[in-house]
Design an enzyme around this catalytic site. Sequence first.
Site, PDB file in Angstrom:
ATOM      1  N   THR A 181      32.916  34.620  48.106  1.00 15.63           N
ATOM      2  CA  THR A 181      33.875  35.180  48.793  1.00 15.63           C
ATOM      3  C   THR A 181      33.785  34.887  50.226  1.00 15.63           C
ATOM      4  O   THR A 181      32.865  34.098  50.824  1.00 15.63           O
ATOM      5  CB  THR A 181      33.632  36.619  48.932  1.00 15.63           C
ATOM      6  OG1 THR A 181      33.641  37.271  47.609  1.00 15.63           O
ATOM      7  CG2 THR A 181      34.655  37.573  49.881  1.00 15.63           C
ATOM      8  N   VAL A 210      38.745  42.913  39.272  1.00 16.78           N
ATOM      9  CA  VAL A 210      38.998  43.013  40.705  1.00 16.78           C
ATOM     10  C   VAL A 210      37.392  43.323  41.110  1.00 16.78           C
ATOM     11  O   VAL A 210      36.987  44.317  40.854  1.00 16.78           O
ATOM     12  CB  VAL A 210      40.163  44.221  41.067  1.00 16.78           C
ATOM     13  CG1 VAL A 210      40.220  44.382  42.579  1.00 16.78           C
ATOM     14  CG2 VAL A 210      41.301  43.889  40.607  1.00 16.78           C
TER      15      VAL A 210
END
Length: 319
Positions: A181, A210
């Site tokens: 990320t 998710v």
Amino acid sequence: MRNAVPEAVIIGSERSEVGLPTGMEVLTRGGSALDAVEAAMRCCEDNLADHYVGTGGLPNAQGEVELDASVMLGSSRRFGAVGALRGYPNPISVARAVLEGLPQHCMLVGAGAALFAKENGFRPAELLTDESKAMWREQLLDSGESVEGENTPALDGDQLYRRTALDLVRRLAPHEGPWGTVNIIALDASGELCVGVSTSGYPFKYPGRVGDSAVPGAGNWCDLRAGGAACTGRGELSMRGGTARTVVDLLATGADPSEACRTALAEAATLPDDFRAELRALALTPDGRHGAAAGQPGSTYAVMTEHTEGLRLHPRTVV
């Protein structure tokens, strides 16, 4: 009373360096923290050499790229996010559109997120590049690197994740044909804070998974009374630990940003997890103080300020 803002600041996790100068340009022109975060993150999402976000991100178990992103404003705690978004290369901008154009909701996922992107004029694009497809196939093999791909050694949980992912890929029969990320936090001249997070998520993930990047309190939290924080790494741990929110709650007690990140990561590390892999956090306060922590030595985060020339890397505190 809000603290005086000494100068505009923008910070980011590993691999945010490609976008932070663009974000600082926005801030020095008087742009908002939200504008700066979006502009900086779009550079990261468009960077074809980065296979952890945006175009060229590593795909799920079916070989499809699914993107998660969110933005959060500190003054109002307004939040916008998309999850498992396919076919649109800049999820950070779609997340901002959710925040600003769909105030009755905070998050859209899957086909609904794609429909919203289409209705708002975002252009679709093929996200899976030849290079990311090749990397996806290669990484199904044994590797000594962590699944999150920050040049750190693999833990037992990383190896178990790879074996489990391979079983899933075989079962779902994918078509022929470093991940992790990015966090960016900005403080503007008006004193507004904004946290942005974007990712292509864990490779080989179950379609529709998710992660924490789209979940408030987990991978993203921003409260102007105390600060903003974001996470990278094993998102399932930060969702279970409410790690970004924990960091900001610790900032509210007066904790130093690096210590707040270290304490929050240490708390998350107490959770049982057979797939344990490294989790990282970084934070920025309304008066411009910043810090970060990680589970292994040698990791850094990037900082730019309005009155300091260039981009500087700072070491993260080790848990």
